[in-house]
Design an enzyme around this catalytic site. Structure first.
Site, short mmCIF file in Angstrom:
data_model
loop_
_atom_site.label_atom_id
_atom_site.label_comp_id
_atom_site.label_asym_id
_atom_site.label_seq_id
_atom_site.Cartn_x
_atom_site.Cartn_y
_atom_site.Cartn_z
N ASP A 202 -29.42 -12.59 -32.37
CA ASP A 202 -28.83 -13.77 -33.01
C ASP A 202 -27.44 -13.44 -33.56
O ASP A 202 -27.22 -12.37 -34.13
CB ASP A 202 -29.76 -14.17 -34.17
N GLU A 244 -26.56 -13.89 -28.25
CA GLU A 244 -26.17 -15.22 -28.67
C GLU A 244 -24.78 -15.13 -29.29
O GLU A 244 -24.61 -14.75 -30.43
CB GLU A 244 -27.13 -15.82 -29.70
C1 BGC Z 1 -29.11 -19.72 -34.91
C2 BGC Z 1 -29.12 -20.78 -35.97
C3 BGC Z 1 -29.02 -20.11 -37.31
C4 BGC Z 1 -27.82 -19.15 -37.38
C5 BGC Z 1 -27.82 -18.29 -38.57
C6 BGC Z 1 -27.74 -19.11 -35.12
O1 BGC Z 1 -27.11 -18.56 -34.14
O2 BGC Z 1 -29.28 -20.24 -33.62
O3 BGC Z 1 -30.25 -21.59 -35.88
O4 BGC Z 1 -28.88 -21.07 -38.31
O5 BGC Z 1 -27.82 -18.30 -36.27
O6 BGC Z 1 -28.84 -17.33 -38.48
#
Ligand code: BGC
Length: 535
Positions: A202, A244
């Protein structure tokens, strides 16, 4: 000799929100025991791998992306044993499982942060990024524009500001501290040793801060991520690491490294352009972004999506296009959030099956490993009146029974969609089972058809000229397998010249037909065709 394709280069993924999926114990929250009962549904779609959104103990102020303990399972969702049972049950069905790895930040409830703010001498103090002023790193954008005014928040107890790229209850970890690296390696090993198949990492562009930069995509970040990959390669060589990073294609390329960083990166910029092209009846945005997309190292793959648990982000388009997209797809102010649109796929397409079919056929034949977001396989609706992104995270609709068959509880964690168009009474899995015209049946058909063709799974990609901006054509080729994909983005009939040989079979010809006279092809409004040369 070309390398054999890796499983993740050819896989279709399913994004699963445990809290929203199925509630086995009647608590009003989905749980792993409930999800186990629904694995056959996921399998029936023809997908290969499940991405489980954060399932860790958490105050759930960011639906689990605010992690309070990296080694556990949120009590609402079950226990570690329940998670293991889910993992085994998925593996028994030939489904792989990856989880979210949230490295950038913790929840402010995490014991590391609690210790850090209370005790300046604690080793945990240096796990986070502190400053006596809120003046540093001014060139850094704010991501959650709707809720946050600064990337710094003052902590009364610590008597210092702490750095956070997301909510002020999510302090960023300090990757300049090697102890934080060691913590991450320990977390990775813990879950990998349990048998999962990899991670969706993430928010990885933001791990380091450096004055005078925008604090994104820094060389130090890449150096750390390469260490993560090395660990994975040495200890878990069959696993996948997915990045991501909501960035432009040229900034994404370094996340693949020389094939020594991530194996898969989300392709954010293509997503809004698929919607844009469909609305405009003009393929140009799609063609342009693929032209701007560099080729990637052998053994890697893009990951593509139409919708996910977040808003439909418009960060990766120009301001002009953003406004155009808002006007086109988010006419109500409530539909907008941050720099995006908080709506699900089917309502965005005004519940028009033709638009749904062409969009999904494009999505499943363009390069990349696609992810299906839970609920989109039945065309679930959204609830724009719920706060934040909750309106696209409502309970899965299984049947016309109470709470859509999701839960027997009096109160569910969020209300089930209950409106005249998308209410659970009409839109649910049971109602669509056995209906060959349903979104569910079409989802299964498209995924299975795609996965039956090596060329569509991960073949070479090449544009075909069509002489019309409304008609998009490309070829996918893998060895002897070759598919010509042809789409009419316009809501009107189009005629083009194309070489469709008589031996070519349209894999999507369930209803639509293409009429031919010589080399003239007549395409119905929103026609989608995947032509395969007969073997
Ligand atoms: C996730 C979100 C989240 C954020 C902070 C993002 O990339 O997809 O849902 O709020 O990271 O963790």
């Amino acid at each position: 000799m070309k390398e054999k394709k890796k499983w993740f280069q050819e896989a279709v993924f399913y994004e699963l929100y445990i809290r929203a999926f199925a509630d086995a114990n009647g608590s009003g929250h989905g749980d792993f025991r409930g999800a186990i009962e629904k694995l056959d549904h996921i399998k029936s779609l023809g997908v290969d791998c499940i991405w489980v959104m954060p399932m860790y103990p958490s105050p759930l102020k960011d639906d689990g992306y605010d992690v309070a303990d990296y080694y556990g399972i949120h009590p609402d969702y079950g226990s570690l044993d329940d998670f293991k049972a889910f993992l085994n049950a998925a593996h028994e069905r030939g489904l792989r499982v990856i989880t979210d790895l949230v490295m950038n930040h913790t929840s402010s409830d995490h014991p590391w942060f609690q210790e850090a703010r209370q005790n300046p001498d604690s080793p945990y103090r240096d796990y986070f990024v502190w400053s006596d002023t809120n003046e540093k790193y001014q060139d850094t954008r704010i991501i959650f524009l709707d809720t946050e005014a600064s990337n710094w928040t003052y902590d009364e107890m610590a008597k210092q500001y702490f750095w956070h790229r997301f909510y002020s209850h999510q302090p960023d970890l300090n990757f300049d501290n090697p102890a934080v690296h060691e913590e991450m390696f320990r977390i990775i090993r813990f879950w990998m040793d349990m048998g999962i198949d990899g991670f969706r990492a993430d928010a990885i562009p933001y791990l380091y801060q450096r004055e005078g930069t925008n604090c994104e995509n820094l060389p130090e970040t890449h150096a750390f991520l390469k260490k993560v990959r090395r660990l994975m390669d040495e200890e878990y060589p069959d696993a996948v690491l997915i990045a991501e990073a909501n960035q432009w294609p040229e900034d994404l390329l370094p996340y693949f490294g020389d094939g020594d960083e991530f194996q898969v990166c989300f392709h954010f910029p293509i997503m809004p352009r698929l919607y844009q092209a469909l609305k405009a009846g003009d393929k140009t945005p799609i063609v342009d972004i693929w032209k701007r997309t560099p080729s990637i190292p052998e053994g890697t793959q893009w990951m593509t999506f139409l919708r996910n648990h977040d808003e439909l982000t418009l960060e990766m388009v120009t301001e002009e296009v953003r406004q155009w997209m808002w006007d086109a797809y988010a006419p109500e102010p409530r539909m907008r959030l941050n720099l995006g649109i908080r709506r699900r796929q089917y309502p965005l397409l005004e519940g028009d099956k033709r638009r749904w079919f062409i969009l999904n056929a494009m999505f499943l034949s363009l390069p990349g490993a696609p992810i299906i977001y839970y609920g989109d396989e039945i065309g679930m609706g959204d609830n724009i009146w719920l706060p934040d992104r909750n309106g696209v995270r409502t309970p899965m609709q299984w049947s016309a029974e109470k709470n859509g068959g999701f839960s027997t509880a009096e109160k569910t964690y969020l209300p089930v969609i209950d409106d005249d168009t998308y209410g659970y009474q009409r839109v649910n899995v049971a109602a669509q089972e056995g209906d060959p015209d349903s979104i569910l049946a079409s989802t299964r058909f498209l995924i299975r058809t795609r996965q039956s063709q090596p060329a569509l799974r991960s073949g070479e990609f090449e544009w075909e000229e069509t002489g019309s901006t409304a008609v998009m054509a490309f070829r996918r080729v893998e060895g002897a397998s070759e598919i010509l994909c042809l789409f009419n983005l316009a809501d009107s009939t189009k005629e083009i010249e194309a070489d469709i040989r008589p031996d070519m079979v349209d894999l999507l010809a369930r209803k639509q037909t293409v009429r031919r006279g010589g080399s003239t092809v007549i395409l119905e409004p929103f026609a989608a065709h995947w032509f395969r040369a007969a073997a």
